[in-house]
Design a protein around this motif. Structure first.
Motif, PDB file in Angstrom:
ATOM      1  N   ASP A   3       0.833  -1.196   0.000  1.00  0.00           N
ATOM      2  CA  ASP A   3       0.000   0.000   0.000  1.00  0.00           C
ATOM      3  C   ASP A   3       0.867   1.244   0.000  1.00  0.00           C
ATOM      4  OD1 ASP A   3      -2.626   1.345   0.326  1.00  0.00           O
ATOM      5  OD2 ASP A   3      -1.712   2.000   2.219  1.00  0.00           O
ATOM      6  N   HIS A   4       0.430   2.255  -0.738  1.00  0.00           N
ATOM      7  CA  HIS A   4       1.083   3.567  -0.713  1.00  0.00           C
ATOM      8  C   HIS A   4       0.507   4.346   0.464  1.00  0.00           C
ATOM      9  CE1 HIS A   4       1.924   2.321  -4.834  1.00  0.00           C
ATOM     10  NE2 HIS A   4       2.891   3.220  -4.845  1.00  0.00           N
ATOM     11  N   VAL A   5       1.345   4.723   1.422  1.00  0.00           N
ATOM     12  CA  VAL A   5       0.880   5.458   2.602  1.00  0.00           C
ATOM     13  C   VAL A   5       0.238   6.770   2.157  1.00  0.00           C
ATOM     14  CG1 VAL A   5       1.565   6.525   4.777  1.00  0.00           C
ATOM     15  CG2 VAL A   5       2.645   4.386   4.050  1.00  0.00           C
ATOM     16  N   VAL A   6       0.959   7.560   1.379  1.00  0.00           N
ATOM     17  CA  VAL A   6       0.372   8.724   0.709  1.00  0.00           C
ATOM     18  C   VAL A   6      -0.070   8.197  -0.650  1.00  0.00           C
ATOM     19  CG1 VAL A   6       0.786  11.021  -0.233  1.00  0.00           C
ATOM     20  CG2 VAL A   6       1.898  10.342   1.909  1.00  0.00           C
ATOM     21  N   PRO A   7      -1.376   8.126  -0.888  1.00  0.00           N
ATOM     22  CA  PRO A   7      -1.858   7.517  -2.133  1.00  0.00           C
ATOM     23  C   PRO A   7      -1.278   8.172  -3.378  1.00  0.00           C
ATOM     24  CG  PRO A   7      -3.676   7.987  -0.624  1.00  0.00           C
ATOM     25  CD  PRO A   7      -2.461   8.627  -0.047  1.00  0.00           C
ATOM     26  N   ARG A   8      -1.129   7.373  -4.411  1.00  0.00           N
ATOM     27  CA  ARG A   8      -0.611   7.916  -5.676  1.00  0.00           C
ATOM     28  C   ARG A   8      -1.530   9.005  -6.209  1.00  0.00           C
ATOM     29  NH1 ARG A   8       1.025   2.931  -9.377  1.00  0.00           N
ATOM     30  NH2 ARG A   8      -1.005   2.221  -8.671  1.00  0.00           N
ATOM     31  N   ALA A   9      -2.828   8.852  -5.963  1.00  0.00           N
ATOM     32  CA  ALA A   9      -3.792   9.857  -6.416  1.00  0.00           C
ATOM     33  C   ALA A   9      -3.548  11.215  -5.749  1.00  0.00           C
ATOM     34  CB  ALA A   9      -5.218   9.393  -6.142  1.00  0.00           C
ATOM     35  N   LEU A  20      -4.126   8.341   5.791  1.00  0.00           N
ATOM     36  CA  LEU A  20      -4.233   7.565   7.030  1.00  0.00           C
ATOM     37  C   LEU A  20      -5.256   8.190   7.971  1.00  0.00           C
ATOM     38  CD1 LEU A  20      -0.491   6.721   7.806  1.00  0.00           C
ATOM     39  CD2 LEU A  20      -2.282   5.135   7.116  1.00  0.00           C
ATOM     40  N   HIS A  21      -5.223   9.511   8.096  1.00  0.00           N
ATOM     41  CA  HIS A  21      -6.130  10.223   8.999  1.00  0.00           C
ATOM     42  C   HIS A  21      -7.585  10.014   8.580  1.00  0.00           C
ATOM     43  CE1 HIS A  21      -7.444  13.197  11.882  1.00  0.00           C
ATOM     44  NE2 HIS A  21      -8.139  13.800  10.905  1.00  0.00           N
ATOM     45  N   ARG A  22      -7.856  10.197   7.286  1.00  0.00           N
ATOM     46  CA  ARG A  22      -9.234  10.041   6.790  1.00  0.00           C
ATOM     47  C   ARG A  22      -9.718   8.602   6.934  1.00  0.00           C
ATOM     48  NH1 ARG A  22     -10.126  11.427   1.126  1.00  0.00           N
ATOM     49  NH2 ARG A  22     -12.143  10.489   1.510  1.00  0.00           N
ATOM     50  N   ALA A  23      -8.810   7.653   6.801  1.00  0.00           N
ATOM     51  CA  ALA A  23      -9.194   6.238   6.929  1.00  0.00           C
ATOM     52  C   ALA A  23      -9.265   5.800   8.384  1.00  0.00           C
ATOM     53  CB  ALA A  23      -8.204   5.367   6.168  1.00  0.00           C
ATOM     54  N   GLY A  24      -8.779   6.634   9.308  1.00  0.00           N
ATOM     55  CA  GLY A  24      -8.784   6.268  10.727  1.00  0.00           C
ATOM     56  C   GLY A  24      -7.804   5.147  11.040  1.00  0.00           C
ATOM     57  N   MET A  25      -6.692   5.135  10.317  1.00  0.00           N
ATOM     58  CA  MET A  25      -5.703   4.066  10.488  1.00  0.00           C
ATOM     59  C   MET A  25      -4.360   4.663  10.883  1.00  0.00           C
ATOM     60  SD  MET A  25      -6.748   1.900   7.077  1.00  0.00           S
ATOM     61  CE  MET A  25      -5.824   0.414   7.416  1.00  0.00           C
ATOM     62  N   SER A  26      -3.511   3.819  11.435  1.00  0.00           N
ATOM     63  CA  SER A  26      -2.151   4.263  11.761  1.00  0.00           C
ATOM     64  C   SER A  26      -1.170   3.138  11.435  1.00  0.00           C
ATOM     65  CB  SER A  26      -2.042   4.651  13.240  1.00  0.00           C
ATOM     66  OG  SER A  26      -2.321   3.526  14.051  1.00  0.00           O
ATOM     67  N   LEU A  27       0.076   3.526  11.250  1.00  0.00           N
ATOM     68  CA  LEU A  27       1.135   2.563  10.938  1.00  0.00           C
ATOM     69  C   LEU A  27       1.761   2.025  12.211  1.00  0.00           C
ATOM     70  CD1 LEU A  27       2.871   4.488   8.038  1.00  0.00           C
ATOM     71  CD2 LEU A  27       1.765   2.268   7.853  1.00  0.00           C
ATOM     72  N   ARG A  28       2.180   0.786  12.178  1.00  0.00           N
ATOM     73  CA  ARG A  28       2.894   0.182  13.305  1.00  0.00           C
ATOM     74  C   ARG A  28       4.280   0.799  13.448  1.00  0.00           C
ATOM     75  NH1 ARG A  28       0.322  -4.525  14.782  1.00  0.00           N
ATOM     76  NH2 ARG A  28       2.152  -5.713  15.396  1.00  0.00           N
ATOM     77  N   LYS A  29       4.910   1.111  12.311  1.00  0.00           N
ATOM     78  CA  LYS A  29       6.194   1.803  12.307  1.00  0.00           C
ATOM     79  C   LYS A  29       6.305   2.552  10.980  1.00  0.00           C
ATOM     80  CE  LYS A  29       8.718  -2.170  10.563  1.00  0.00           C
ATOM     81  NZ  LYS A  29       9.628  -3.236  10.820  1.00  0.00           N
ATOM     82  N   PRO A  30       6.967   3.696  10.987  1.00  0.00           N
ATOM     83  CA  PRO A  30       7.079   4.465   9.741  1.00  0.00           C
ATOM     84  C   PRO A  30       7.973   3.748   8.731  1.00  0.00           C
ATOM     85  CG  PRO A  30       8.342   5.518  11.492  1.00  0.00           C
ATOM     86  CD  PRO A  30       7.600   4.379  12.116  1.00  0.00           C
ATOM     87  N   PRO A  31       7.586   3.782   7.462  1.00  0.00           N
ATOM     88  CA  PRO A  31       8.407   3.115   6.449  1.00  0.00           C
ATOM     89  C   PRO A  31       9.690   3.887   6.178  1.00  0.00           C
ATOM     90  CG  PRO A  31       6.576   4.251   5.404  1.00  0.00           C
ATOM     91  CD  PRO A  31       6.389   4.381   6.892  1.00  0.00           C
ATOM     92  N   LEU A  54      -7.948  -2.500   1.320  1.00  0.00           N
ATOM     93  CA  LEU A  54      -9.265  -2.099   0.823  1.00  0.00           C
ATOM     94  C   LEU A  54      -9.890  -1.023   1.705  1.00  0.00           C
ATOM     95  CD1 LEU A  54     -10.744  -5.556  -0.241  1.00  0.00           C
ATOM     96  CD2 LEU A  54     -10.171  -3.627  -1.739  1.00  0.00           C
ATOM     97  N   LYS A  55      -9.720  -1.149   3.015  1.00  0.00           N
ATOM     98  CA  LYS A  55     -10.280  -0.165   3.943  1.00  0.00           C
ATOM     99  C   LYS A  55      -9.658   1.213   3.719  1.00  0.00           C
ATOM    100  CE  LYS A  55     -10.615   0.972   8.831  1.00  0.00           C
ATOM    101  NZ  LYS A  55     -10.204   0.597  10.190  1.00  0.00           N
ATOM    102  N   LYS A  56      -8.353   1.239   3.542  1.00  0.00           N
ATOM    103  CA  LYS A  56      -7.669   2.526   3.357  1.00  0.00           C
ATOM    104  C   LYS A  56      -7.949   3.103   1.980  1.00  0.00           C
ATOM    105  CE  LYS A  56      -3.193   4.762   3.378  1.00  0.00           C
ATOM    106  NZ  LYS A  56      -3.118   5.042   1.951  1.00  0.00           N
ATOM    107  N   GLY A  57      -7.910   2.238   0.961  1.00  0.00           N
ATOM    108  CA  GLY A  57      -8.172   2.710  -0.391  1.00  0.00           C
ATOM    109  C   GLY A  57      -7.228   3.827  -0.788  1.00  0.00           C
ATOM    110  N   SER A  58      -7.766   4.877  -1.363  1.00  0.00           N
ATOM    111  CA  SER A  58      -6.937   6.011  -1.777  1.00  0.00           C
ATOM    112  C   SER A  58      -7.105   7.181  -0.817  1.00  0.00           C
ATOM    113  CB  SER A  58      -7.272   6.422  -3.211  1.00  0.00           C
ATOM    114  OG  SER A  58      -8.628   6.809  -3.295  1.00  0.00           O
ATOM    115  N   LYS A  59      -7.411   6.857   0.440  1.00  0.00           N
ATOM    116  CA  LYS A  59      -7.562   7.901   1.462  1.00  0.00           C
ATOM    117  C   LYS A  59      -6.253   8.078   2.232  1.00  0.00           C
ATOM    118  CE  LYS A  59     -11.024   5.598   3.276  1.00  0.00           C
ATOM    119  NZ  LYS A  59     -11.963   4.647   2.874  1.00  0.00           N
TER     120      LYS A  59
END
Length: 194
Positions: A115-121, A147-158, A140-145
């Protein structure tokens, strides 16, 4: 899936299933830990015959030609040092290895994609710093949103790993088969517990 998704990425030619030889660099370290540097027994015998390797350990089994009998090598060491690569290729396998074959959103193993953390779009690029391993449901949950808009967070920064980091991560994933003659050479340079 069965949770052992990482094994799909390691090719195991038929010749490696029976009597593979662990290949060590001239400094007696494996050329790679994951996938473990193994040669089919035929290649190990050929390299020994051509005086490119020294045989350090052998299986009990032998192979024969009309004029020669030789025990099958289980550990060989290269006579010439192969300098490890410093640059780590940006590949799907190396990305999954960096992330420990786990989704970087939920920690799930298996059914991984990336997944692209900052979507390509939104202008995100395909790079070590912007791509992570993700399970299909999280992707699928994150889609092209964002992280904040999807309400998700990363376990560790890439981030971009170096070659030594990937080698050390690879040590955590031993192959399905480890011959007892290999053990002295696989983990001799790891730090001992006090």
């Amino acid at each position: 899936m069965d949770g052992d998704f990482r094994t799909d990425f390691v090719r195991e030619p038929g010749a490696l299933r029976h009597h593979p030889a662990l290949v060590l660099n001239a400094d007696y370290r494996p050329l790679s830990y994951y996938p473990l540097s193994l040669w089919p027994w035929q290649d190990a015998i050929k390299a020994a015959w051509l005086d490119r390797v020294d045989i350090v350990a052998e299986y009990d089994e032998t192979v024969r030609s009309p004029s020669t009998e030789i025990r099958i090598p289980s550990v060989v060491v290269l006579k010439d040092f192969v300098k490890p690569q410093k640059r780590v290729a940006f590949t799907r396998f190396n990305l999954f290895l960096r992330d420990g074959f786990q989704c970087q959103y939920c920690g799930a193993k298996g059914d991984l994609t990336f997944d692209h953390v900052v979507p390509r779009a939104a202008g995100g690029v395909t790079s070590w710093e912007n791509v992570v391993a993700a399970c299909s449901p999280c992707n699928l949950k994150k889609g092209s949103k964002s992280l904040h808009r999807a309400g998700m967070s990363l376990r560790k920064p890439p981030r971009r790993p170096n070659a030594e980091e990937l080698r050390n991560i690879g040590r955590r994933f031993p192959p399905n088969h480890l011959h007892e003659s290999w053990m002295d050479f696989l983990y001799w340079d790891t730090e001992l517990d006090a």
